[in-house]
Design a protein around this motif. Sequence first.
Motif, short mmCIF file in Angstrom:
data_model
loop_
_atom_site.label_atom_id
_atom_site.label_comp_id
_atom_site.label_asym_id
_atom_site.label_seq_id
_atom_site.Cartn_x
_atom_site.Cartn_y
_atom_site.Cartn_z
N PRO A 212 0.81 -1.23 0.00
CA PRO A 212 0.00 0.00 0.00
C PRO A 212 0.84 1.27 0.00
O PRO A 212 0.37 2.32 -0.45
CB PRO A 212 -0.82 -0.12 1.29
CG PRO A 212 -0.81 -1.57 1.63
CD PRO A 212 0.50 -2.10 1.14
N THR A 213 2.07 1.20 0.50
CA THR A 213 2.93 2.39 0.55
C THR A 213 3.56 2.68 -0.80
O THR A 213 4.08 3.78 -1.02
CB THR A 213 4.04 2.21 1.59
OG1 THR A 213 4.98 1.23 1.13
CG2 THR A 213 3.48 1.78 2.93
N GLY A 214 3.58 1.70 -1.71
CA GLY A 214 4.22 1.87 -3.00
C GLY A 214 5.73 1.82 -2.97
O GLY A 214 6.38 2.06 -3.99
N LEU A 215 6.32 1.47 -1.83
CA LEU A 215 7.78 1.47 -1.70
C LEU A 215 8.40 0.11 -1.98
O LEU A 215 9.57 0.03 -2.37
CB LEU A 215 8.19 1.93 -0.30
CG LEU A 215 7.86 3.37 0.06
CD1 LEU A 215 8.27 3.67 1.50
CD2 LEU A 215 8.58 4.33 -0.88
N PHE A 216 7.69 -0.96 -1.69
CA PHE A 216 8.19 -2.31 -1.90
C PHE A 216 9.55 -2.51 -1.22
O PHE A 216 10.52 -2.94 -1.84
CB PHE A 216 8.24 -2.65 -3.39
CG PHE A 216 6.87 -2.68 -4.02
CD1 PHE A 216 6.12 -3.85 -3.98
CD2 PHE A 216 6.32 -1.55 -4.60
CE1 PHE A 216 4.84 -3.88 -4.53
CE2 PHE A 216 5.05 -1.57 -5.15
CZ PHE A 216 4.30 -2.75 -5.12
N VAL A 217 9.57 -2.16 0.07
CA VAL A 217 10.79 -2.27 0.85
C VAL A 217 11.27 -3.71 0.92
O VAL A 217 12.47 -3.99 0.84
CB VAL A 217 10.57 -1.70 2.27
CG1 VAL A 217 11.72 -2.07 3.19
CG2 VAL A 217 10.42 -0.18 2.21
N ARG A 218 10.33 -4.65 1.07
CA ARG A 218 10.73 -6.06 1.20
C ARG A 218 11.44 -6.55 -0.06
O ARG A 218 12.35 -7.36 0.02
CB ARG A 218 9.52 -6.91 1.54
CG ARG A 218 9.02 -6.71 2.97
CD ARG A 218 7.74 -7.46 3.25
NE ARG A 218 7.33 -7.29 4.64
CZ ARG A 218 6.67 -6.23 5.09
NH1 ARG A 218 6.35 -5.25 4.26
NH2 ARG A 218 6.35 -6.14 6.37
#
Length: 546
Positions: free
Chosen positions: A115-121
């Motif tokens: 949902p954040t659009g960052l795709f940290v994982r």
Amino acid sequence: MALAIDRSGPVGGGVSADSPRGARRLAWGLGAAAGLVVLLTLGDPGITVDEPLDVRPGRKYVELALRHGLGFFTPEVIDRTYRDNAEHPPLGRWLLGLASKAGEPFEILIRGGDPTGLFVRSGRIAPALSYALLVGRVALEGARLGGLAGGVGAGLGLFLMPRMFAHAHLGALDTFVALFWTLALLATIRATDRRSPLIALTWAGVLWGLALLTKIHGWLLVPVALVWIGTRLGLRRGEWGRAVLGFTLWLGAGLGVFALGWPWLWFDTIGRLAAYFGTGVERSPILVQYFGIVYRDIEVPWHYPWIYAVATVPVGLLTLGVVGVMVSWLDRASRPWLLMLGGVIAGWVLLFSTRVPVYDGERLFLPVFPAMAIVVGSGFAWCWNRLAGWRWGRLALAAGMAAQAYGLVAVHPFGLSYYNAMVGGLAGAERLGLELTYWGDAVDERLLNRLVREADSGDRAALAPTLAPMQGLTLTTPALARREIFLGDQEVAEGAKWIVVYRRSAYWSREIRRLVESRPPVAIRERQGVWLSGIWKITGKMDGTN
């Protein structure tokens, strides 16, 4: 009883007892195994404070490069790319951005998106692969110095350090710093004994340039290289002209890579360099809890880095490291490289014993631990060789090494909270007033899924403490988003129905402290009997009164 030095093995840097090919296979096999374990557990820790701050710029770099092509290098695009994130050089963020973009489709397929659009994982894939390379390189150096036993000891020594293993899961710069610093250091040390030391030193300088492009820590290699090249080529061989030329080539190659790799410095060079070198000075101090007292980062007692360098490594590995140091000192004519590694370890810790800001436990001096692992490998190899012919002795040594995995397993996925047996584990750290967690990794998906089950749709929730703007929002999972639950920062906790707290208590507000001390949590995440994060429901006032 004096230590007996066995000179029949590979103490001078070559692998005489074991084939070089076998050493390489061993090293890269260990590296691949370590990387695979990290990749399989990549989503276990919660999103930490710095990960969004590093992955977001990296994704921006990739997007702008793809959009503009060669136009990326115009002043306007360079300014747009780096202006709001020039506190660190860009290499680590490029790697995170590339990994985040490449892994995005697979994360959507597996987790349903971000949902954040960052795709940290997805960005975490880059440090995981870097960790695999680091373990392999450390194991290879251990094998070169101590045969296959040295390689096993060094590779496992690094793999079984819980905090190093934990950092490999996180989409931040620290694993990259440890990798490129170690690659440059080992290449520089090896270069002076090559047939063509000038060519080797130039290549080592290129690796140093990559370390510079990762974080400001790379500059600490300059005095190390100067001392080593001057000692090995100048004093030892009397080739002072070659020593000066070798250091000049090393320096020039590194600075060239640094300049080419950071286009931000191509324009307004002097002003931007001044801002870069002032980054660590011109910022708000960070609070540190140490033995029950809260300090500012520049006021932490001198022994802080020494305690954390010792207290965050399993005791068995420390013991093997002491053996490695003793053997290296007694046989220092044949083991100058190991003595240099010992000097590097001491130099890092001494630096952070000064008025240099230090915080987050071991994080700022992470390159110490790969060097320490090589020394551990030397100690393991000495013990292994001394036990030749005694099967049960070697079995006991192997079992002792395997037992060092206890801490890694016991605290996972919260390896940044690991303390060894000398401290008494996490329970001992709690009694002593040491920081139990510092980066928010204990607020993991398992805890947040409990919030999804307990809260009503649209409930207001907050994260405490928050150390960066919108830190709470970056923890939003797909399940939270579907329930329209978004974590706010600590400032909105007073009006929230749910509070998610992790135990960096130096940053707790008075209200959060009263809440935690006066009310039972709805859920907690704990290790070794110590809670590291939890969820509280607010039904009255936050101070515990109704």
